[in-house]
Write an enzyme that holds these catalytic residues in place. Sequence first.
Site, mmCIF file in Angstrom:
data_model
loop_
_atom_site.group_PDB
_atom_site.id
_atom_site.type_symbol
_atom_site.label_atom_id
_atom_site.label_comp_id
_atom_site.label_asym_id
_atom_site.label_seq_id
_atom_site.Cartn_x
_atom_site.Cartn_y
_atom_site.Cartn_z
ATOM 1 N N ARG A 88 -20.641 -1.725 3.639
ATOM 2 C CA ARG A 88 -20.521 -0.635 4.733
ATOM 3 C C ARG A 88 -21.875 -0.035 5.063
ATOM 4 O O ARG A 88 -22.677 -0.083 3.780
ATOM 5 C CB ARG A 88 -19.037 0.241 4.830
ATOM 6 N N ASN B 183 -19.077 7.708 11.963
ATOM 7 C CA ASN B 183 -19.176 8.614 10.880
ATOM 8 C C ASN B 183 -19.582 9.811 10.788
ATOM 9 O O ASN B 183 -20.686 10.349 11.672
ATOM 10 C CB ASN B 183 -20.642 7.954 10.081
ATOM 11 N N GLU B 184 -18.694 10.672 9.679
ATOM 12 C CA GLU B 184 -18.974 12.416 9.682
ATOM 13 C C GLU B 184 -19.236 13.033 11.012
ATOM 14 O O GLU B 184 -20.326 12.907 11.183
ATOM 15 C CB GLU B 184 -19.956 12.178 9.055
ATOM 16 N N GLU C 84 -17.067 6.624 1.137
ATOM 17 C CA GLU C 84 -18.159 7.492 0.593
ATOM 18 C C GLU C 84 -18.051 8.134 -0.613
ATOM 19 O O GLU C 84 -17.359 8.793 -0.184
ATOM 20 C CB GLU C 84 -19.326 7.650 1.711
ATOM 21 N N GLU D 58 -32.354 9.853 2.465
ATOM 22 C CA GLU D 58 -31.704 11.001 1.666
ATOM 23 C C GLU D 58 -31.760 11.998 3.157
ATOM 24 O O GLU D 58 -32.059 12.909 2.824
ATOM 25 C CB GLU D 58 -31.358 11.575 0.807
#
Length: 503
Positions: free
Chosen positions: A107, A196-197, A407, A457
């Site tokens: 992914r 995503n999210e 995830e 991150e």
Amino acid sequence: MGIFSTSLVLLAVAALSAADGDDEFANYTITDRKFPDGFTFGVATAAYQIEGAWNIDGKGEQVWDTFIHERPERVDDLSTGDVASDSYHRYEDDVRCMKEVGVDYYRFSIAWSRIIPDGSGDKVSNEGIEYYTKLFKELKANGIKTMVTLYHWDLPTALEKQGGWLNPKIVEWFQQYALTCYTLFGEYVDVWVTINEPKQICHTGYGNGAYAPGVVSPGVGEYMCARHVLLAHAGAWRMFDEQFRPRLGSRNTIVIDSDWYEPATESEADRRAAEDKLQFVHGMYAHPVFKGDWPQVMTDNVATFSRLQGFKGSRLPAFTRQEVDFVRGTYDFLALNHYTTYMVSAIEGQEYPTEVSWDTDSGVNSYQKDTWQTAAIGWFKIVPWGFGKILRWLKATYGDIEIVITENGVSDRTGTLRDQHRIDYFKAYMSHMLDAMYDGGVNVTAYTAWSIIDNFEWTQGFNAKLGMYYVNMSDPLRPRIAKDSSKYFSSIISTRCLLDSCQ
Ligand code: BGC
């Protein structure tokens, strides 16, 4: 069977267990149940976190480039994603790692501004197209299937300058971008993820401003954003459904993240509070897609609080009847990102919150326990049982639906190769997932670990490492070095078992 074809069904019956204290979880034993046939395993990344090459080969600037260059202090270690894990040049190394682990699928996300540098319009970048085509071919040559996210938070800056997710035109811009990607890459993609999210896009991007683009508009902008994200997703999904699915046969959905929210006590008020919080966090995005319209508690709370706070109307923008129907049903399966858990208690005697925000609109208190183990990222406490609980809640809330974990994973600060804590995390989280599947009849068909390699991150920069392969971010060659967890994950895939042996 599994995520790439028809659903896998486990026959089991169980009731939702009641609120629990910590003691009950202390004696938990890792399950020796096997992953069912057809269950698949993958690993995930996102463009800005791994690619680097932020301004080469015609790539346009995107909001994270701009945000971090303009406000470097927002990142803990003052690092940037300018080079990150340099996957733009080292994607073959990434694929080699995946091959070594033996994953079924990868992914990853496409950087919008690498394909359409200005975000909208006719200009596409051939170099960007070439990069992803090479990656697709490499994956195919290695027998790795693909799950491709169109949008993992990297909005082209040219579009942010026009209001970004607050401008209703974003729905059109996103559809044009989706159409470009479906057309260019459709033949290579097994599963598409539109967005995503949405929670992070809207609440951190346009609510508290902690993430790019850093717009601070709590309780107002974050809801406008949410509405547009849902309409953009629905438009892209419907276009896929009508124009591409019949020819390509692939699947398409939205990824929604959610923590688990556990009632602090058995009291009716706390149970209600936890349910309300779940509706504000997960339901806010899932209810419109899986059931239709905002969750009732959101409509009610935001309308009431807005009035008492002196707003003319509700801060939550309504969907028209037509829009409700347009968004409802735009999924092929439910995709969940899950990391942690919170306790929730009711707030007694509050008529309305004086602070205006999505967070306070839920009208409850949430907190994490000091006794829970913490990962490198502050909010991130390790609470494996919460994973089982949210899976059971999803089934109870949305029915017997196929669920894919898109995830799950854990961070540390050092990137140590002896990452026993990551092995323990995978083992415990997946054990609760298997219990939910066998005892709760929850139809989980795939599990995606975050992440294959250490990467950038977000505002933690390189301070939080989540990879199964270590990447030294000061080495220009960025070699990928296997951590112990990569071998453990590999053994799960080959033995289909979390322990040395299974039933
Ligand atoms: C995001 C990832 C991120 C991970 C760990 C998820 O919310 O989708 O981009 O790296 O959490 O924090």
